[in-house]
Write a protein that holds these residues in place. Structure first.
Motif, PDB file in Angstrom:
ATOM      1  N   SER A  25     -12.444   5.573  -0.610  1.00 32.52           N
ATOM      2  CA  SER A  25     -12.198   4.795  -1.826  1.00 32.52           C
ATOM      3  C   SER A  25     -12.866   5.478  -2.996  1.00 32.52           C
ATOM      4  CB  SER A  25     -12.737   3.368  -1.682  1.00 32.52           C
ATOM      5  OG  SER A  25     -14.142   3.384  -1.564  1.00 32.52           O
TER       6      SER A  25
ATOM      7  N   SER B  29      -3.546   4.366  -1.712  1.00 31.14           N
ATOM      8  CA  SER B  29      -4.470   4.729  -0.636  1.00 31.14           C
ATOM      9  C   SER B  29      -4.509   6.240  -0.480  1.00 31.14           C
ATOM     10  CB  SER B  29      -4.041   4.068   0.677  1.00 31.14           C
ATOM     11  OG  SER B  29      -4.839   4.521   1.756  1.00 31.14           O
TER      12      SER B  29
ATOM     13  N   VAL C 268       0.850  -1.189   0.000  1.00 34.34           N
ATOM     14  CA  VAL C 268       0.000   0.000   0.000  1.00 34.34           C
ATOM     15  C   VAL C 268       0.889   1.243   0.000  1.00 34.34           C
ATOM     16  CG1 VAL C 268      -1.823   1.270   1.199  1.00 34.34           C
ATOM     17  CG2 VAL C 268      -1.786  -1.236   1.284  1.00 34.34           C
TER      18      VAL C 268
END
Length: 475
Positions: A246, A174, A109
């Protein structure tokens, strides 16, 4: 070859997957969340008290697809949560896609800032200059900027993750302060890892249209599966909550260019769904050995695999003052989807049609009369023979774009949309002679000659009307 697109698709990105609409929605936000039930349950009628003696569909790295896991992303993911989340998602992808993983896949990530820094890449200046002319021929990116600049702005804001075949790893982007993963993004990228392990994802075709077409299968497969995955979460699976952030990472987006690169994500899932309806997942698997050859086949699944594009050539009729680029190949093919984006940008088609009658798993409809009927095309960029570098005036460039159509009527529709709706109405071109037009202002200020012979339309571009024959003399 469009090397930037090739690099993008070789990394098999997820672009704004799982959200309602792209970040630069031209209209109101639409709903892209068509649900579908699907996926066999290979372990639904039995269970092992512990791990199975051998690896099997629906079980990965100690986790069954239907067992509960303790994952809370509210404060980010720790190592044990990440391990459980990835392993169970792999098992679930196996159930939905009916495809076995051969090995585990590392998942990393990164923040969006880290992704932007990592994705910066230098382009060969000669190829970059050549590619600018390809996108200028589409009247999508003018002489006031480069396609690499547009791509940098676009990908930096809308990419949610990618799988790298060269590195055998997944990177999730992210937007949260703590590392979080969107479950649909993870499922999508894991499909790419399974594709690579089972079919191989290395290599790329040599033209823009073929790159988009191949990606229509690869991205369409992953996009279709991540939709089925989400449907299972809604219907019968206990799934990890999706991060509140998201979706898009923001940033500037050139929407017509976005439409071109989004083609595989929009049209690919319906293409793959059509293959599955024909012959199950086996038909989808078989397509990796005979991938679609054009966006025409992806946009119109009934034309796959039989209706293949023709190879279009452009004879070099330039004067000694102009030369082609030293690239391989010297011509690019842009295809039906890119032609549609051109006419959509310049309102040569009804913009509302983009959202009307899309495919079963597609948010958009990329078909319109002026772009349908495409058989093949070739864009050949030219530069002054005296220009040895890419530092010269970008206005001193030219190109020949030849398109071939199914019928003379199709060619007439393209010519009419290109000349009347695009050059004259959108770009305010004035007549400058027989089949010749002049755009005086703006990023597409140039001279254009548009001729049609039967089912073939040829566009010649040069800085001035006098230079049109120097770039490509009339036959």
């Amino acid at each position: 070859m469009n090397s930037r697109l090739a690099a993008v698709f070789s990394a098999v990105l997820l672009v704004v997957a799982g959200c309602a609409a792209p970040v630069a929605d031209p209209d109101a936000a639409g709903d892209d969340s068509d649900a579908a039930v699907g996926g066999a349950d290979p372990a639904a009628d039995w269970s092992w008290p512990d791990d199975p003696p051998t690896d099997r569909l629906g079980w990965e790295n100690g986790y069954w697809y239907n067992e509960s896991i303790a994952v809370d992303q509210s404060d980010g993911l720790n190592d044990s949560e990440m391990e459980a989340f990835v392993a169970r998602t792999m098992a679930r992808v196996e159930v939905v896609r009916e495809l076995e993983f051969e090995e585990s896949v590392p998942v990393e990530v990164v923040s969006r800032a880290e992704y932007r820094n990592e994705s910066d890449e230098s382009t060969d200046p000669v190829h970059g200059d050549w590619n600018d002319q390809v996108w200028e021929a589409l009247l999508l990116v003018g002489e006031d900027r480069t396609i690499d600049e547009v791509f940098d702005e676009l990908y930096g804001g809308v990419v949610l993750g990618y799988y790298s075949p060269a590195e055998d790893r997944i990177v999730v982007v992210s937007d949260d302060a703590q590392p979080t993963i969107d479950r649909q993004t993870l499922a999508h990228e894991l499909v790419h890892a399974a594709q690579d392990q089972q079919f191989g994802l290395g290599g790329s075709p040599s033209t823009q249209d073929a790159q988009l077409a191949h990606s229509g299968l690869v991205e369409g497969d992953a996009r279709y599966v991540d939709r089925l995955y989400e449907a299972r979460c809604a219907d019968d699976w206990d799934c990890v909550s999706r991060p509140s952030s998201s979706g898009s990472g923001g940033g500037a987006v050139d929407y017509p260019v976005f439409l071109v690169i989004y083609t595989p994500y929009s049209e690919g899932p319906t293409f793959v769904s059509d293959l599955r309806e024909r012959g199950g997942w086996a038909a989808v698997d078989d397509a990796y050995a005979d991938r679609p050859a054009s966006t025409e086949q992806v946009l119109h699944p009934n034309r796959y695999p039989d209706e293949r594009p023709v190879e279009v050539t452009v004879e070099d009729r330039s004067s000694a003052a102009w030369t082609r680029y030293d690239t391989d190949p010297v011509a690019d093919a842009v295809g039906e989807a890119s032609v549609f984006a051109t006419f959509w940008k310049h309102r040569a088609v009804d913009r509302a049609s983009l959202r009307q009658d899309p495919g079963a798993y597609s948010p958009y409809n990329y078909t319109a009369d002026p772009s349908e009927g495409w058989v093949g095309d070739a864009v050949v960029p030219y530069r002054p023979a005296s220009d040895e570098t890419s530092e010269a005036n970008p206005h001193e460039r030219g190109y020949v774009w030849r398109t071939v159509w199914d019928t003379e009527t199709d060619a007439e529709q393209f010519e009419r949309a290109y000349v009347n709706d695009t050059l004259r109405l959108s770009l305010n071109a004035s007549d400058a002679g027989e089949n010749t037009y002049r755009v005086d202002d703006g990023p597409f200020a140039d001279a254009y000659r548009v001729t049609r012979e039967g089912d073939t339309v040829t566009v010649v571009n040069a800085p001035t009307v006098e230079q049109l024959d120097e770039v490509h003399q009339r036959s």
